[in-house]
Write a protein that holds these residues in place. Structure first.
Motif, PDB file in Angstrom:
ATOM      1  N   ASN A   1       8.387  12.791  -3.287  1.00 31.29           N
ATOM      2  CA  ASN A   1       7.895  14.084  -3.769  1.00 31.29           C
ATOM      3  C   ASN A   1       6.606  13.977  -4.585  1.00 31.29           C
ATOM      4  OD1 ASN A   1      10.126  15.516  -2.629  1.00 31.29           O
ATOM      5  ND2 ASN A   1      11.361  14.767  -4.322  1.00 31.29           N
ATOM      6  N   ARG A   2       5.829  12.961  -4.321  1.00 34.02           N
ATOM      7  CA  ARG A   2       4.547  12.778  -4.990  1.00 34.02           C
ATOM      8  C   ARG A   2       3.444  12.564  -3.975  1.00 34.02           C
ATOM      9  NH1 ARG A   2       4.608  11.446 -10.311  1.00 34.02           N
ATOM     10  NH2 ARG A   2       2.478  12.215 -10.146  1.00 34.02           N
ATOM     11  N   GLY A   3       2.213  12.695  -4.437  1.00 33.07           N
ATOM     12  CA  GLY A   3       1.075  12.375  -3.586  1.00 33.07           C
ATOM     13  C   GLY A   3       0.836  10.875  -3.526  1.00 33.07           C
ATOM     14  N   LEU A   4      -0.149  10.491  -2.736  1.00 31.51           N
ATOM     15  CA  LEU A   4      -0.477   9.079  -2.601  1.00 31.51           C
ATOM     16  C   LEU A   4      -1.222   8.603  -3.841  1.00 31.51           C
ATOM     17  CD1 LEU A   4       0.011  10.032   0.388  1.00 31.51           C
ATOM     18  CD2 LEU A   4      -1.587   8.221   1.045  1.00 31.51           C
TER      19      LEU A   4
ATOM     20  N   GLN B   1       3.231   5.833  -2.054  1.00 33.11           N
ATOM     21  CA  GLN B   1       3.747   7.189  -2.245  1.00 33.11           C
ATOM     22  C   GLN B   1       5.205   7.116  -2.684  1.00 33.11           C
ATOM     23  OE1 GLN B   1       4.192   9.711   1.251  1.00 33.11           O
ATOM     24  NE2 GLN B   1       3.682  11.514   0.065  1.00 33.11           N
TER      25      GLN B   1
ATOM     26  N   PHE C   1       0.917   3.063   2.504  1.00 35.15           N
ATOM     27  CA  PHE C   1      -0.034   3.416   3.545  1.00 35.15           C
ATOM     28  C   PHE C   1      -1.273   2.540   3.452  1.00 35.15           C
ATOM     29  CE2 PHE C   1       1.693   7.188   5.448  1.00 35.15           C
ATOM     30  CZ  PHE C   1       2.472   7.764   4.477  1.00 35.15           C
TER      31      PHE C   1
ATOM     32  N   PHE D   1      -5.542   6.962   8.156  1.00 37.53           N
ATOM     33  CA  PHE D   1      -4.344   6.352   7.589  1.00 37.53           C
ATOM     34  C   PHE D   1      -3.438   5.802   8.680  1.00 37.53           C
ATOM     35  CE2 PHE D   1      -4.445   7.379   3.083  1.00 37.53           C
ATOM     36  CZ  PHE D   1      -5.479   8.295   3.039  1.00 37.53           C
ATOM     37  N   GLY D   2      -2.735   4.728   8.329  1.00 36.90           N
ATOM     38  CA  GLY D   2      -1.659   4.251   9.176  1.00 36.90           C
ATOM     39  C   GLY D   2      -0.442   5.160   9.061  1.00 36.90           C
ATOM     40  N   THR D   3       0.585   4.831   9.815  1.00 33.86           N
ATOM     41  CA  THR D   3       1.780   5.676   9.851  1.00 33.86           C
ATOM     42  C   THR D   3       2.726   5.422   8.688  1.00 33.86           C
ATOM     43  OG1 THR D   3       2.763   4.078  11.359  1.00 33.86           O
ATOM     44  CG2 THR D   3       1.728   6.022  12.339  1.00 33.86           C
ATOM     45  N   GLY D   4       2.430   4.417   7.894  1.00 29.22           N
ATOM     46  CA  GLY D   4       3.239   4.156   6.704  1.00 29.22           C
ATOM     47  C   GLY D   4       4.357   3.153   6.958  1.00 29.22           C
TER      48      GLY D   4
ATOM     49  N   PHE E   1      -3.524   5.367  -5.344  1.00 29.10           N
ATOM     50  CA  PHE E   1      -4.349   4.232  -4.958  1.00 29.10           C
ATOM     51  C   PHE E   1      -3.811   2.938  -5.559  1.00 29.10           C
ATOM     52  CE2 PHE E   1      -8.000   1.789  -4.046  1.00 29.10           C
ATOM     53  CZ  PHE E   1      -8.404   1.131  -5.205  1.00 29.10           C
TER      54      PHE E   1
ATOM     55  N   LEU F   1       6.925   4.348  -0.108  1.00 29.91           N
ATOM     56  CA  LEU F   1       6.233   4.394   1.188  1.00 29.91           C
ATOM     57  C   LEU F   1       4.803   3.918   0.970  1.00 29.91           C
ATOM     58  CD1 LEU F   1       6.509   5.288   4.156  1.00 29.91           C
ATOM     59  CD2 LEU F   1       5.910   7.608   3.421  1.00 29.91           C
TER      60      LEU F   1
ATOM     61  N   TYR G   1      -2.419   2.508  -0.365  1.00 29.53           N
ATOM     62  CA  TYR G   1      -1.881   3.540  -1.232  1.00 29.53           C
ATOM     63  C   TYR G   1      -0.363   3.439  -1.233  1.00 29.53           C
ATOM     64  CZ  TYR G   1      -6.385   6.005  -1.179  1.00 29.53           C
ATOM     65  OH  TYR G   1      -7.717   6.352  -1.312  1.00 29.53           O
TER      66      TYR G   1
END
Lengths: 116, 114
Positions: free
Chosen positions: A41-44, A38, A90, A106-109, A46, A88, A36
Motif C-alpha cells: 500500500n505504498r509507492g515505490l 515497494q 523493481f 520498469f521490470g515486472t517486479g 528508490f 516487491l 526500487y
C-alpha cells in the motif's frame, strides 16, 4: 528499445542468509539502471542507481547491486536478509526520448519473502 | 516534506463514469509521470510531462487524458471508465533533463471500476 527483465516472480530466503534479486537489461548506448522497493500500500522507494563508475553500487538499507556489462545484468544483493526486507522489488532502466526527456521502463517486479 | 501527494487514495466507479486523479509535488521537479500497476505487469507508463506545458503519451494512453496544470500539478482523467482500467495508479516526479536523480513516487490511487 530499452527493456529490463526480472526472471523471478518470487524469491524466498531465510533470515540472515544472503539474498539476490536478478535483473537483466537490454539497451542501446550506456545503461542507466535503478532499483526500487515497494512495501504494501505504498509507492515505490528508490534504493540505488548505476550511472557510471564502480560496478558495485551501494544503496539504502544495506542493499547493493552489481553491474555486469558482459552479462547485461544488474542484480540486487544484500549480505544478510532481514524479515523487514520482505517487499516487491523493481528494476528500471532510463530511456531518453525526444527533446532529451527521460522516461523509465520498469521490470515486472520480484516479490522477496524473507522467512524467520 | 510531503514529496508527491495523490488524491484520492481509493475510489470505486461504475462503468461509464468519469473522474480525475490528482497529483502534486513540492520538490520543484520539472518532469511528472502517470503509471498504472497491474499484477504481473509491473508499472506501465500512461502519460508523462517533461516540463510545464508539455505532455506526451506513454505505453498505454488509450482511455486517459492528462493536464499539466502548473509545475506542481499533473492530473489524470478517465472520461468514461471501463473495468479494464481497474488498477493502482501512481504519480511520479523527477528533476528531468540533465539530472541523474531518481523518480519520486506517490502512494497511489486504488481504483475499482464495476
Amino acid at each position: 528499445a530499452q527493456s529490463v527483465a526480472q526472471p523471478e516472480d518470487q524469491v524466498n530466503v531465510a533470515e540472515g542468509n544472503p539474498l539476490t534479486v536478478k535483473c537483466t537489461y537490454s539497451v542501446s548506448g550506456n545503461p542507466y539502471l535503478f532499483w526500487y522497493v515497494q512495501y504494501p500500500n505504498r509507492g515505490l522507494q528508490f534504493l540505488l542507481k548505476y550511472i557510471t563508475g564502480d560496478n558495485l553500487v551501494k544503496g539504502s538499507y544495506g542493499f547493493e547491486a552489481e553491474f555486469n556489462k558482459s552479462q547485461t545484468s544488474f542484480h540486487l544483493k544484500k549480505p544478510s536478509a532481514l524479515v523487514s526486507d520482505s517487499a516487491l522489488y523493481f528494476c528500471a532502466v532510463r530511456d531518453i526520448v525526444r527533446g532529451g526527456t527521460y522516461k523509465y521502463i520498469f521490470g515486472t517486479g520480484t516479490r522477496l519473502k524473507v522467512l524467520a | 516534506n510531503a514529496g508527491v501527494t495523490q488524491t484520492p487514495k481509493f475510489q470505486v466507479l461504475k462503468t461509464g463514469q468519469s473522474m480525475t486523479l490528482q497529483c502534486a509535488q513540492d520538490m520543484n521537479h520539472n518532469s511528472m509521470y502517470w503509471y498504472r500497476q497491474d499484477p504481473g505487469m509491473g508499472l506501465r507508463l500512461i502519460y508523462y510531462s517533461a516540463s510545464e506545458g508539455t505532455t506526451d503519451k506513454g505505453e498505454v494512453p488509450n482511455g486517459y487524458n492528462v493536464s499539466r496544470l502548473n509545475k506542481r500539478e499533473f492530473s489524470l482523467r478517465l472520461e468514461s471508465a471501463a473495468p479494464s482500467q481497474t488498477s493502482v495508479y501512481f504519480c511520479a516526479s523527477s528533476q528531468g533533463q540533465y539530472s541523474n536523480q531518481p523518480q519520486h513516487f506517490g502512494d497511489g490511487t486504488r481504483l475499482s471500476i464495476l
